[in-house]
Scaffold this motif. Structure first.
Motif, PDB file in Angstrom:
ATOM      1  N   LEU A 114       0.795  -1.315  -0.062  1.00  0.00           N
ATOM      2  CA  LEU A 114      -0.057  -0.034  -0.280  1.00  0.00           C
ATOM      3  C   LEU A 114       0.891   1.249  -0.085  1.00  0.00           C
ATOM      4  O   LEU A 114       0.386   2.424  -0.634  1.00  0.00           O
ATOM      5  CB  LEU A 114      -1.015   0.089   1.424  1.00  0.00           C
ATOM      6  N   ILE A 115       2.003   1.101   0.699  1.00  0.00           N
ATOM      7  CA  ILE A 115       3.040   2.289   0.641  1.00  0.00           C
ATOM      8  C   ILE A 115       4.381   2.142   0.306  1.00  0.00           C
ATOM      9  O   ILE A 115       5.275   1.693   1.335  1.00  0.00           O
ATOM     10  CB  ILE A 115       2.972   2.953   2.230  1.00  0.00           C
ATOM     11  N   PRO A 116       4.666   1.998  -0.808  1.00  0.00           N
ATOM     12  CA  PRO A 116       5.882   1.698  -1.376  1.00  0.00           C
ATOM     13  C   PRO A 116       6.968   2.632  -0.960  1.00  0.00           C
ATOM     14  O   PRO A 116       6.853   3.818  -0.706  1.00  0.00           O
ATOM     15  CB  PRO A 116       5.864   1.434  -2.926  1.00  0.00           C
ATOM     16  N   VAL A 117       8.305   2.417  -0.825  1.00  0.00           N
ATOM     17  CA  VAL A 117       9.400   2.772  -0.376  1.00  0.00           C
ATOM     18  C   VAL A 117       9.503   3.985  -1.399  1.00  0.00           C
ATOM     19  O   VAL A 117       9.811   3.600  -2.613  1.00  0.00           O
ATOM     20  CB  VAL A 117      10.550   2.275   0.072  1.00  0.00           C
ATOM     21  N   SER A 118       9.576   5.369  -1.196  1.00  0.00           N
ATOM     22  CA  SER A 118       9.812   6.368  -2.079  1.00  0.00           C
ATOM     23  C   SER A 118      11.389   6.194  -2.264  1.00  0.00           C
ATOM     24  O   SER A 118      12.172   6.709  -1.162  1.00  0.00           O
ATOM     25  CB  SER A 118       9.361   7.564  -1.665  1.00  0.00           C
ATOM     26  N   LYS A 119      12.061   6.045  -3.557  1.00  0.00           N
ATOM     27  CA  LYS A 119      13.328   6.033  -3.358  1.00  0.00           C
ATOM     28  C   LYS A 119      14.012   7.248  -4.515  1.00  0.00           C
ATOM     29  O   LYS A 119      14.970   7.194  -4.925  1.00  0.00           O
ATOM     30  CB  LYS A 119      13.684   4.701  -4.116  1.00  0.00           C
ATOM     31  N   ALA A 120      12.875   8.428  -4.322  1.00  0.00           N
ATOM     32  CA  ALA A 120      13.474   9.532  -5.092  1.00  0.00           C
ATOM     33  C   ALA A 120      14.962  10.104  -4.534  1.00  0.00           C
ATOM     34  O   ALA A 120      15.224   9.874  -3.413  1.00  0.00           O
ATOM     35  CB  ALA A 120      12.625  10.758  -4.692  1.00  0.00           C
ATOM     36  N   ALA A 121      15.696  10.426  -5.337  1.00  0.00           N
ATOM     37  CA  ALA A 121      16.784  11.130  -5.359  1.00  0.00           C
ATOM     38  C   ALA A 121      16.859  12.254  -4.121  1.00  0.00           C
ATOM     39  O   ALA A 121      15.833  13.038  -4.188  1.00  0.00           O
ATOM     40  CB  ALA A 121      17.595  11.575  -6.423  1.00  0.00           C
ATOM     41  N   GLY A 122      17.531  12.159  -3.347  1.00  0.00           N
ATOM     42  CA  GLY A 122      17.891  13.367  -2.369  1.00  0.00           C
ATOM     43  C   GLY A 122      18.653  14.454  -2.950  1.00  0.00           C
ATOM     44  O   GLY A 122      19.251  14.339  -3.958  1.00  0.00           O
ATOM     45  N   PRO A 123      18.859  15.734  -2.187  1.00  0.00           N
ATOM     46  CA  PRO A 123      19.650  16.645  -2.568  1.00  0.00           C
ATOM     47  C   PRO A 123      21.023  16.257  -2.717  1.00  0.00           C
ATOM     48  O   PRO A 123      21.570  15.394  -1.964  1.00  0.00           O
ATOM     49  CB  PRO A 123      19.423  17.646  -1.549  1.00  0.00           C
ATOM     50  N   VAL A 124      21.788  16.815  -3.500  1.00  0.00           N
ATOM     51  CA  VAL A 124      23.492  16.766  -3.579  1.00  0.00           C
ATOM     52  C   VAL A 124      24.011  17.863  -2.879  1.00  0.00           C
ATOM     53  O   VAL A 124      23.756  19.057  -2.904  1.00  0.00           O
ATOM     54  CB  VAL A 124      23.922  16.476  -5.150  1.00  0.00           C
ATOM     55  N   VAL A 125      24.963  17.538  -1.963  1.00  0.00           N
ATOM     56  CA  VAL A 125      25.812  18.446  -1.276  1.00  0.00           C
ATOM     57  C   VAL A 125      27.131  18.444  -1.286  1.00  0.00           C
ATOM     58  O   VAL A 125      27.876  17.451  -1.332  1.00  0.00           O
ATOM     59  CB  VAL A 125      25.517  18.183   0.318  1.00  0.00           C
ATOM     60  N   ILE A 126      27.767  19.445  -1.848  1.00  0.00           N
ATOM     61  CA  ILE A 126      29.187  19.957  -1.762  1.00  0.00           C
ATOM     62  C   ILE A 126      29.478  20.888  -0.597  1.00  0.00           C
ATOM     63  O   ILE A 126      28.958  21.871  -0.696  1.00  0.00           O
ATOM     64  CB  ILE A 126      29.424  20.493  -3.222  1.00  0.00           C
ATOM     65  N   SER A 127      30.193  20.227   0.145  1.00  0.00           N
ATOM     66  CA  SER A 127      30.176  21.100   1.437  1.00  0.00           C
ATOM     67  C   SER A 127      31.848  21.133   1.938  1.00  0.00           C
ATOM     68  O   SER A 127      32.394  20.104   1.900  1.00  0.00           O
ATOM     69  CB  SER A 127      29.337  20.775   2.444  1.00  0.00           C
ATOM     70  N   ASP A 128      32.192  22.319   2.806  1.00  0.00           N
ATOM     71  CA  ASP A 128      33.268  22.137   3.384  1.00  0.00           C
ATOM     72  C   ASP A 128      32.918  21.270   4.954  1.00  0.00           C
ATOM     73  O   ASP A 128      31.863  21.260   5.313  1.00  0.00           O
ATOM     74  CB  ASP A 128      34.011  23.441   3.705  1.00  0.00           C
ATOM     75  N   THR A 129      34.049  21.145   5.609  1.00  0.00           N
ATOM     76  CA  THR A 129      33.568  20.568   6.904  1.00  0.00           C
ATOM     77  C   THR A 129      33.020  21.729   7.862  1.00  0.00           C
ATOM     78  O   THR A 129      33.216  22.687   7.580  1.00  0.00           O
ATOM     79  CB  THR A 129      34.871  20.197   7.845  1.00  0.00           C
ATOM     80  N   PHE A 130      32.074  21.224   8.701  1.00  0.00           N
ATOM     81  CA  PHE A 130      31.331  21.989   9.400  1.00  0.00           C
ATOM     82  C   PHE A 130      30.945  21.457  10.833  1.00  0.00           C
ATOM     83  O   PHE A 130      31.015  20.258  11.051  1.00  0.00           O
ATOM     84  CB  PHE A 130      30.073  22.520   8.856  1.00  0.00           C
ATOM     85  N   THR A 131      30.684  22.336  11.813  1.00  0.00           N
ATOM     86  CA  THR A 131      30.424  22.009  13.383  1.00  0.00           C
ATOM     87  C   THR A 131      28.838  21.421  13.375  1.00  0.00           C
ATOM     88  O   THR A 131      28.130  22.539  13.354  1.00  0.00           O
ATOM     89  CB  THR A 131      30.941  22.874  14.271  1.00  0.00           C
TER      90      THR A 131
END
Length: 989
Positions: A114-131
């Motif tokens: 009834l509720i299949p897993v949504s496998k849509a792509a997530g956001p792509v992140v290019i990032s420096d290190t962060f706290t």
């Protein structure tokens, strides 16, 4: 007993709500606990068997299923929760959820169905290190505006997976900003890349909601360069974030600036049930309204003062921060207006160093970027950039987040310029949303179907693109046809409302866009032409119906038959005929079928305010309709505008967006032979090149976003070299915005690479041909047949080619000696070829060289005494030293298979050459137009008149041990001549 039993729904709703902010817990125990507060009949619903029985008879839209859909989707999407190590949006995550809930396999299978897993792509992140600081624990008890916004989106009909995706994407932005309560000031700068008209506003609304909940107390939204864009953004934020009570602040409903807005009287503005500060939260104070931009002293300087409950403590101290109101302003990018804001901020008593500020820059590549080269003597920043720089300098706790669909200008900003807006901390690339109709949907990119085999069903171009080919300035044939299509598609919408069950007024807006120029004198002439055509069209007479019938039979009917997606399609024009007159009346019944939108008050024949009224009109416009402004209901576009950079052209694509219920009716009329300066350009080719540039950039970001040893492969400062340019005359962005792009190496295992910067000097061409001649001489005497079968498409690509296998060292020595018109284009590839040739067992051992041969053996040339006659290819440089596409797509499958990048070809001849550590080189002897008459009857030609082009596919196994796939430098004005990263480190394994 049904799945919609109200008591069961109430019980499950309470149990899921209790788990909503935490991990999945044993369902049986949760149901028993919640049943204690419900009538005793609820006890029978506490058994899993009862739940399973209900699911067996349930439909996907039942209330019980919807409750579970919302919560399962939230758990599916949650990133790095403390209760599992499984990846989000995977079957493994869902199984872990079911395990923690203690569900039996039968129950789990029913829920999955009834509720299949949504496998849509997530956001792509290019990032420096962060706290990390933005965690569920840090936000406990404070969220107010984000939950309200989330509820509003659900009430608007957003599917839960879309809301969950927005939650994840906005978290990626928030967590990379500075903690508003941290004692030391830090200024983060980032960029969010969406698609044109794809929902970027929803993302930054969510970011603002979470930011004010977290403690940001001044939000400045830079809302474009035009009043209409600023007003559109203000209204959206007021309706979906600020809310009714914050707008009124005790005033009468009828005194609101939205009193004349239908959505206000229809109750579509967010409401909290009281002023937030009176119900345990905090208010948002508007510093601008729908009609009024920021005005100096409009509400007094006191309006910008921030109240402190603990005067001895700084504002950013949690004891002050979470008890003060937030301020919101939506400001046009205008030098004078921004100057007033800077001036007023300098007057307030609250120390600016204490105020956590969020600056959202909508369309951040327009006006915001400095286009002056500061390395030149006496150079000054451009006006808007200077004001943004002043804001960032005077507000040390300000966070800057740019939003754009065309990011190239932003990533070319000098990283060393600390006062500029380079996204030094992060770049977030948003996924393409479901239902979005973008550039790819108008093109046949990567299609394995030959042009001759393409149909309305399998070709986006055939379905949606119509050519504009005119014979002189007075030829209105294509324009008339586009207007006919507009009326016809309007009738189709009315038919679907009536016969297709969509309901009356489902299509509030139906528009056509005509965009030929930014000049108002051209708009004036166009208005006259289109007005004359409209009144001469005869849509209620035999002549008009004759044209519409022919257009329906040859275009609308066959396209909709295969692309309507289940929506109603009339069986004949006669069945549609009763709706044609009403459609024409809705467009021109008020004697004003056309609206000009260009700011020239003398020309504006109607107001294009989609918020206040239903609009069925033809819109003529230029710059005002070229960026940011959403043209609702856009179905037919007639486009002939020329420009020399990709960012500007892409932003003119107002036909991109969501077209629910009429996707099959969308038509784009494009100029295929437009004059720009001395060049003749094909706008369809231009948009295809932009699409390739954009997709290449997004693919590169996705590839390099993967961590290596827990560290980012690239940081935002190293992104500029990832920008591509597929057409020589169409730069990624304005030349004044391009800096810092020097690529050192492209590692391309298993991918097709195609250099295009071949020389033009006769001496260089002669030398290159001579270098290739011995290799040609070593090819097989007769052609062999090669093929690759694409099982998914059921298509086989077959061709003949002369072939030979050569050692990797021989090929490397040859290409090292080649001459190029633009050596920098091939150097990154040469670095990689050198690396994999010298790497031994982990590199390339040999190359299969293929020289494709035409079935028609007459089209051949002879380039040397010992060289066999070769098929030649007709290619031309695109009015520039660079070629466009050189290869034939049907040759790629074989090459990719031999190099190990594709599964079995189904062809024994091809499989015979498949070998570990083998690459493929495909040769294309090109004769350009100006030299084709110089081929003699025996095929002889001067070697200086031949361009030996080639493509190559390195072995899929030719990867280096550190997992990185590129090396580069980014020019940094503070360290001219040095790399931002230590390139030497990348050579180490």
């Amino acid at each position: 007993m049904t799945s919609t039993d109200p008591l069961r729904v109430t019980l499950h709703g309470a149990a899921l709500a209790d788990m909503g902010g935490s991990r999945p817990k044993k369902l049986a125990r949760a149901l028993i606990y919640q049943a204690e507060d419900l009538p005793h009949e609820a006890e029978r619903h506490c058994l899993e068997e009862d739940f399973r029985t209900a699911l067996r008879s349930a439909h996907s839209t039942d209330q019980l299923v919807e409750l579970w859909r919302r919560q399962l989707t939230r758990w599916d999407y949650q990133e790095a929760p403390d209760w599992t190590t499984t990846a989000p949006r995977t079957d493994e995550r869902r199984r872990e959820v079911f395990r923690l809930l203690g569900l039996q396999q039968d129950t789990a299978d029913l829920l999955d169905a009834l509720i299949p897993v949504s496998k849509a792509a997530g956001p792509v992140v290019i990032s420096d290190t962060f706290t990390p600081w933005y965690t569920p624990q840090s936000q406990q008890g404070r969220p107010w505006y984000w939950p309200a916004y989330r509820r509003l989106l659900a009430d608007k009909g957003w599917p839960e997976y879309a809301v969950a995706g927005l939650d994840v994407a906005t978290d990626h932005v928030l967590e990379r900003l500075a903690d508003p309560t941290r004692p030391d000031a830090y200024q983060a700068k980032g960029l969010v890349v969406g698609y044109v008209q794809s929902g970027k506003t929803a993302n930054f609304t969510g970011v603002i909601a979470k930011a004010v909940d977290a403690g940001y107390r001044l939000v400045i939204v830079l809302g474009g360069t035009l009043n209409m864009l600023r007003g559109q953004t203000q209204r959206r934020l007021d309706m979906e974030l600020v809310g009714r009570e914050n707008i009124l602040r005790g005033e009468s409903e009828y005194e609101s600036d939205y009193a004349d807005d239908p959505a206000w009287s229809q109750g579509k503005f967010l409401t909290f049930g009281g002023l937030p500060s009176t119900v345990g939260a905090f208010d948002i104070v508007r510093m601008t309204t729908r009609d009024d931009d920021y005005k100096s002293l409009l509400q007094g300087i006191v309006a910008l003062e921030f109240e402190k409950q603990e005067p001895a403590l700084p504002l950013y101290d949690p004891r002050n921060l979470h008890r003060s109101s937030a301020r919101l302003m939506v400001v046009k990018k205008n030098k004078t207006i921004l100057g007033k804001l800077v001036k007023d901020l300098n007057k307030i008593k609250t120390p600016l160093s204490e105020i956590p500020v969020l600056i959202i820059d909508d369309e951040s590549d327009e006006a915001s970027v400095n286009t002056a080269n500061l390395t030149r003597p006496d150079a000054e920043r451009t006006a808007i950039n200077r004001k943004i720089s002043e804001l960032l300098s005077m507000l040390p706790r300000a966070q800057y987040v740019g939003y754009t669909a065309t990011p190239f200008a932003n990533v070319f900003v000098d990283p060393s310029d600390t006062e500029d807006i380079f996204p030094k901390d992060f770049i977030v690339s948003l996924p393409r949303p479901d239902g979005y109709m973008g550039a790819r949907d108008f093109h046949d990119l990567d299609s394995t179907i030959t042009p001759r085999q393409r149909t309305f069903a399998n070709s986006n171009e055939k379905a949606h693109i119509r050519d504009i080919l005119v014979q002189g300035d007075e030829d209105d044939t294509c324009l008339q046809r586009a207007m006919d299509m507009f009326v016809l598609t309007g009738a189709m919408k009315l038919y679907r409302e009536d016969k297709g069950g969509l309901g009356e007024r489902r299509f509030q807006h139906h528009t056509m866009l005509i965009h030929e120029s930014v000049r108002t004198d051209v708009h004036r002439e166009l208005l006259g032409r289109v007005t004359r055509l409209w009144w001469d069209s005869g849509y209620t007479g035999a002549r008009g119906h004759g044209r519409l019938r022919e257009l329906f039979d040859t275009d609308v009917a066959p396209v909709s038959e295969v692309r309507a997606g289940g929506h109603a399609v009339p069986s004949s024009y006669d069945e549609l005929l009763p709706y044609v007159g009403p459609a024409a009346m809705r467009i021109g019944g008020d004697d004003q079928p056309i609206i000009v939108v260009n700011g020239d008050k003398d020309l504006e024949t109607g107001e294009a305010d989609f918020d206040k009224r239903s609009i069925w009109k033809i819109l003529i416009g230029g710059q005002k309709l070229a960026r940011g402004f959403t043209v609702e209901g856009l179905t037919v576009s007639y486009f002939r505008r020329r420009t020399g950079n990709a960012s500007t052209l892409m932003q003119m694509g107002r036909w991109f967006g969501f077209r629910e219920g009429y996707r099959d009716l969308v038509r784009l009329y494009l100029g295929r032979g437009e004059t720009m300066g001395k060049k003749e350009i094909d706008l369809y080719d231009a948009f295809e090149a932009i699409c390739l540039d954009e997709e290449s950039f997004r693919a590169e970001l996705a590839q390099y976003s993967v961590m290596v040893d827990g560290l980012p492969q690239v940081t935002p400062a190293q992104v500029p070299p990832l920008v591509s340019q597929h057409l020589p005359w169409l730069r990624p962005t304005s030349p004044t915005k391009m800096y810092n792009a020097r690529l050192v190496e492209v590692r391309s295992p298993g991918s097709w690479q195609e250099p295009t910067a071949y020389p033009t000097k006769a001496s260089d061409l002669r030398r290159n041909t001579a270098l290739w001649a011995p290799l040609f001489a070593s090819l097989s005497a007769t052609p062999e047949s090669f093929a690759h079968h694409f099982a998914d498409d059921g298509i086989t690509h077959r061709f003949d080619a002369l072939a030979a296998v050569v050692p990797s060292t021989r090929f490397l020595e040859l290409v090292k000696e080649l001459r190029w018109r633009a050596p920098s284009q091939f150097e990154p590839h040469l670095t990689y070829l050198r690396e994999i040739t010298l790497r031994g067992e982990r590199g390339v051992e040999d190359w299969l060289v293929l020289a494709p041969q035409h079935a028609n053996r007459s089209k051949r040339i002879v380039i040397g005494p010992d060289v066999p006659a070769l098929s030649w290819f007709a290619r031309d440089r695109r009015r520039d030293p660079l070629f466009g596409a050189v290869s034939d797509r049907k040759h790629r499958g074989v090459a990719l298979r031999v190099a190990g990048a594709l599964p079995g070809s189904g062809d024994p001849a091809t499989e015979r050459f498949v070998k570990e550590r083998r690459g493929v080189v495909v040769l294309y002897p090109i004769v350009e137009t100006q030299h084709r008459d110089e081929i003699d009857q025996d095929g002889g030609i001067d070697p200086a008149k031949v361009v030996v082009a080639f493509a190559f596919v390195a072995p899929a196994s030719a990867r280096v041990g550190d997992g990185r796939v590129l090396r580069f430098t980014t020019v940094d004005s503070s360290r001219e001549g040095s790399a931002i990263i230590d390139a030497s480190r990348l050579d180490q394994d």
